[in-house]
Scaffold this active site. Structure first.
Site: not given
Length: 554
Positions: A68, A280, A284, A504-507, A513
């Site tokens: 991506s 991108d 998408d 929130r935690p990054s995945g 973040r």
């Protein structure tokens, strides 16, 4: 059909041995990492896609090879379920387990999946495979194909395609072409036919001018847009840049434009207020932008696209008089000003979900007309069967109780549905929809921007020892652990007018973040710094402490 499971291990050992010791996890983006660490992953995903197809009674499953918006050295893979949706969550765990076992354990893991999912290993299967235009994608695609063939599955490669195109092909196959023809030409023809009929013969209207600058991110979207132009019959004056002469996503593309708040490289010198868009690497995501007469950069992101579409659909639904529910789904990253505009001006219900397209898509299906977009420009619209039937009946005036304006609105809605790729966020389909709406309204980019004023906002990230220390709830907006962190964030937020912040935690990496917005840029900078600092201290931050400094607003 006889399938020799011993061949699974033998082929893996010879051709695609596992060359890493660390575990990886299947997430919203599938598996994504450096390309040289993915060959064994791709082979195993070919195996899993074949099993998934057999578990779904032979329906077609998609495998897309792309990273991506990531840099060129990266690549990735994600599976597409029968109706174009992301892989079922229960199978995400199967994917993670399958990829992380040793080569010696692979045959037993395949057997375990067959038994737990009650799969007839000798039944028919079909897997569609596509890839982006990274130089390492062909080798990875062959690994997927080999995985399918090892289990004696049927595989069809579409070569270089956008991610949304592969989703479209899968749905076409599983609806016996009721959704469209599962070919590139079928995809182009479906979208451009609807676009040209909606546009008519008048290519300019009001402030709308028939010129669009298209940044293709040096990715597959640029290649396909050049093909699209041949189907457009000059109905849209589009000029394509970053067509592949540079590295994919390098200083260009939707993610770069959104994060850097600036124009991509590779564009010509443009007059003020020229309408531009960026996609991108796998097409998408879509964002619009322009530079005004004061040389000020202006971004029109996924929030703006969502509000534009919501207003258009609300108007058409109201005109044709069908009884359907309309809703718009956002994430916590949506600008607060956009949410206020949607709820209080457009009068459209808003739902908020956790970050990740699969969450938004699922929530959107709760409405008859569900609009969902992430701020990064990834999104689409989905229509229920009830909505389709109601709109179709109105277009035919089945009950003979509608006037000409209502019937015309219903027919326009049907064309709009055909213009939208409902299977997944599709930058090219979304772009054609945006151009349709701007043309209908007679708007230029300044008119679009003037609908509401974004609150200044910042996205920041903090390196941490373990991102799993942060646990969140309420669609990522509330922090559950560490204890006391949410109380501290709440205490900081109330200091600033229109303040809002969450962590929130990054995945995908060990970072936390942080998002912050407030009424002024100065307050936003201060809030972001203070939340970053307290998060650093309470969540095990590593490296230098955050400092108060002007940051790029987003």
């Amino acid at each position: 059909m006889s399938v020799n499971l011993r061949a699974v291990y033998a082929f893996a050992r010879e051709m695609y041995p596992k060359n890493v010791t660390t575990d990886i996890q299947y997430g919203t983006a599938g598996f994504r990492t450096r390309n040289d660490k993915l060959y064994y992953v791709m082979y195993r995903m070919g195996l899993l896609a074949t099993l998934r197809s057999r578990a779904k009674a032979g329906q077609t499953i998609g495998v897309m090879i792309t990273a991506s918006h990531n840099p060129e050295p990266d690549n990735g893979v994600k599976l597409v379920d029968p109706m174009g949706e992301m892989l079922d969550q229960s199978w995400e765990k199967l994917a993670t387990d399958l990829v992380n076992v040793t080569d010696q354990e692979l045959q037993n893991e395949i057997s375990r999946i067959i038994e737990s999912e009650k799969i007839d290993i000798g039944s028919a299967s079909c897997v569609f495979v596509g890839m982006d235009n990274r130089y390492h994608s062909p080798g990875l695609l062959k690994a997927v194909e080999d995985g399918v063939l090892t289990l004696k599955g049927r595989v069809k490669s579409f070569g270089i395609v956008t991610t949304p195109m592969l989703h479209y092909f899968v749905v076409c196959s599983n609806t016996c072409n009721a959704y469209g023809l599962a070919t590139e030409e079928g995809y182009y023809d479906k979208l451009t036919t609807s676009f040209k009929r909606l546009r008519g013969t008048e290519f300019e209207r009001g402030n709308y001018k028939n010129r669009l600058i298209f940044d293709g991110a040096n990715g597959v979207g640029a290649r396909k847009m050049l093909r699209f132009i041949k189907f457009m019959d000059n109905s849209l004056g589009i000029e394509v840049f970053n067509k592949g002469e540079g590295k994919i996503n390098h200083e260009c593309g939707a993610d770069y434009v959104k994060v850097r708040q600036g124009c991509p490289i590779g564009l010509p010198e443009l007059e003020p207020n020229t309408r531009c868009c960026s996609v991108d690497g796998d097409a998408d995501r879509l964002v619009y932008f322009f530079t005004d007469a004061n040389n000020q950069f202006n971004l029109l992101d996924g929030d703006r696209i969502a509000t534009l579409i919501a207003g258009y659909l609300m108007d058409l639904v109201g005109k044709c008089g069908v009884e359907v529910t309309i809703g718009l789904v956002q994430t916590a990253y949506a600008n607060g000003a956009s949410t206020d505009y949607i709820q209080n001006v457009l009068k459209v219900p808003v739902a908020t979900t956790s970050t990740g397209v699969k969450h938004l898509h699922h929530k959107a299906t709760e409405f008859d007309v569900g609009i969902y977009f992430e701020a990064n420009g990834h999104g689409t619209v989905v229509f229920s069967n009830k909505a389709r039937k109601s709109i179709h009946a109105a277009s035919k005036n089945v009950d003979n109780d509608l006037n000409e304006e209502q019937v015309a609105a219903a027919r326009k809605l049907l064309l709009t549905i055909d213009l939208i790729n409902e299977t997944v966020g599709d930058a090219i389909s979304d772009m054609l929809l945006v151009e349709t709406i701007l043309h209908t309204n007679g708007w230029d980019v300044k008119d679009w921007l003037a609908t509401y004023t974004d609150l200044p906002n910042i996205q920041q990230k903090i390196l941490v020892t373990d991102r799993n220390v942060i646990q969140v709830t309420d669609a990522d907006r509330k922090c559950v652990t560490p204890d006391g962190l949410q109380d501290e964030i709440d205490r900081l937020v109330v200091k600033y007018p229109k303040g809002r912040s969450f962590v929130r935690p990054s995945g995908t990496e060990d970072v936390v973040r942080i998002y912050a917005e407030a009424a002024t840029r100065e307050d936003t900078d201060k809030l972001s710094f203070e939340v970053s600092l307290i998060t650093y201290k309470m969540a095990g931050g590593i490296g230098p402490e955050p400092v108060l400094a002007p940051l790029s607003h987003m």
